[in-house]
Design a protein around this motif. Structure first.
Motif, mmCIF file in Angstrom:
data_model
loop_
_atom_site.group_PDB
_atom_site.id
_atom_site.type_symbol
_atom_site.label_atom_id
_atom_site.label_comp_id
_atom_site.label_asym_id
_atom_site.label_seq_id
_atom_site.Cartn_x
_atom_site.Cartn_y
_atom_site.Cartn_z
ATOM 1 N N TYR A 8 -27.025 -29.033 -47.093
ATOM 2 C CA TYR A 8 -27.605 -27.695 -47.152
ATOM 3 C C TYR A 8 -26.737 -26.653 -46.451
ATOM 4 N N SER A 10 -27.306 -22.962 -44.610
ATOM 5 C CA SER A 10 -28.375 -22.146 -44.048
ATOM 6 C C SER A 10 -27.771 -21.122 -43.103
ATOM 7 N N ARG A 11 -28.439 -19.999 -42.976
ATOM 8 C CA ARG A 11 -27.949 -18.934 -42.111
ATOM 9 C C ARG A 11 -29.065 -18.442 -41.217
ATOM 10 N N VAL A 26 -32.991 -20.401 -36.309
ATOM 11 C CA VAL A 26 -32.771 -21.445 -37.312
ATOM 12 C C VAL A 26 -33.039 -20.826 -38.678
ATOM 13 N N THR A 29 -33.435 -22.353 -44.817
ATOM 14 C CA THR A 29 -33.067 -23.577 -45.525
ATOM 15 C C THR A 29 -32.963 -24.746 -44.556
ATOM 16 N N GLU A 30 -32.474 -24.485 -43.352
ATOM 17 C CA GLU A 30 -32.395 -25.546 -42.345
ATOM 18 C C GLU A 30 -33.791 -25.996 -41.914
ATOM 19 N N ALA A 33 -34.857 -28.270 -44.615
ATOM 20 C CA ALA A 33 -34.100 -29.524 -44.513
ATOM 21 C C ALA A 33 -34.702 -30.424 -43.431
ATOM 22 N N GLY A 34 -35.142 -29.836 -42.335
ATOM 23 C CA GLY A 34 -35.803 -30.605 -41.280
ATOM 24 C C GLY A 34 -37.093 -31.239 -41.769
ATOM 25 N N SER A 44 -28.118 -36.267 -43.446
ATOM 26 C CA SER A 44 -28.031 -34.815 -43.577
ATOM 27 C C SER A 44 -26.616 -34.336 -43.333
ATOM 28 N N LYS A 46 -24.801 -30.401 -42.928
ATOM 29 C CA LYS A 46 -24.901 -28.943 -42.957
ATOM 30 C C LYS A 46 -23.577 -28.365 -43.444
ATOM 31 N N GLU A 48 -21.197 -25.605 -43.485
ATOM 32 C CA GLU A 48 -20.939 -24.468 -42.599
ATOM 33 C C GLU A 48 -19.575 -23.855 -42.893
ATOM 34 N N TYR A 93 -30.005 -24.387 -50.247
ATOM 35 C CA TYR A 93 -29.231 -23.153 -50.069
ATOM 36 C C TYR A 93 -30.153 -21.946 -50.238
#
Length: 173
Positions: A8, A10-11, A26, A29-30, A33-34, A44, A46, A48, A93
């Motif tokens: 994923y 995530s921003r 956080v 999307t994160e 994902a959690g 998982s 990430k 980045e 995303y």
């Protein structure tokens, strides 16, 4: 059933939530994902960017727009050695300009997805999946791309039942 990877992008920082800006530690999307990691046994990863977008939302979306217009492939902080051990990739995303962020394109072009199943998960504030499903099909040649799940970002923390239902429909639960 083979192994599953949750990959994923995530921003965090300043984000848009139903008409207002607010800072978050956080990204949406994160958060989802959690929740996915609570529901299934999966690895998982990430996605980045080495040079991340601005923490200021309006600047970020302009940077993302420029990357999309230029068909950029931002360099990532790190990469998986391989995805060979995974049968299913849940790809998360946010919707940037009607599709996934260009960092996700970098990820998709790095690996061979032949014979893999991809489940797209897109957070957004009303724009849904956009063209991301068909864009994933073009970028991940040979993969089976299933129907994705769109989650309203401002409701990411409350998405457990929707994710559970989607996972169940796709044989992950």
């Amino acid at each position: 059933m083979g192994r599953t990877l949750i990959a994923y992008f995530s921003r965090a920082d300043e984000n848009y939530f139903g008409g207002a800006m607010r800072y978050v530690k956080v990204g949406n999307t994160e958060i989802v994902a959690g929740i996915m990691n609570e529901l299934i046994d999966a690895d998982s990863f990430k996605i980045e960017m080495k040079d991340p977008y601005s923490p200021v939302y309006m600047t970020c979306i302009e940077e993302a727009k420029k990357d999309k217009q230029n068909n950029a492939r931002p360099e990532l902080v790190n990469y998986l050695d391989s995805i060979d051990d995974y049968d299913t990739i849940v790809l998360g995303y946010p919707n940037y300009w009607g599709t996934y962020p260009m960092a996700v394109a970098t990820f998709l072009e790095k690996y061979d997805f032949t014979g893999k199943t991809i489940l797209p998960l897109c957070t957004n504030e009303g724009s849904g999946l956009g063209s991301s499903e068909s864009d994933i099909k073009k970028a991940a040649k040979g993969a089976v791309v299933k129907s994705g799940l769109a989650i309203t970002g401002s409701r990411a923390a409350d998405s457990k039942e929707a994710v559970k239902k989607w996972f169940s429909a796709n044989g992950l639960i």
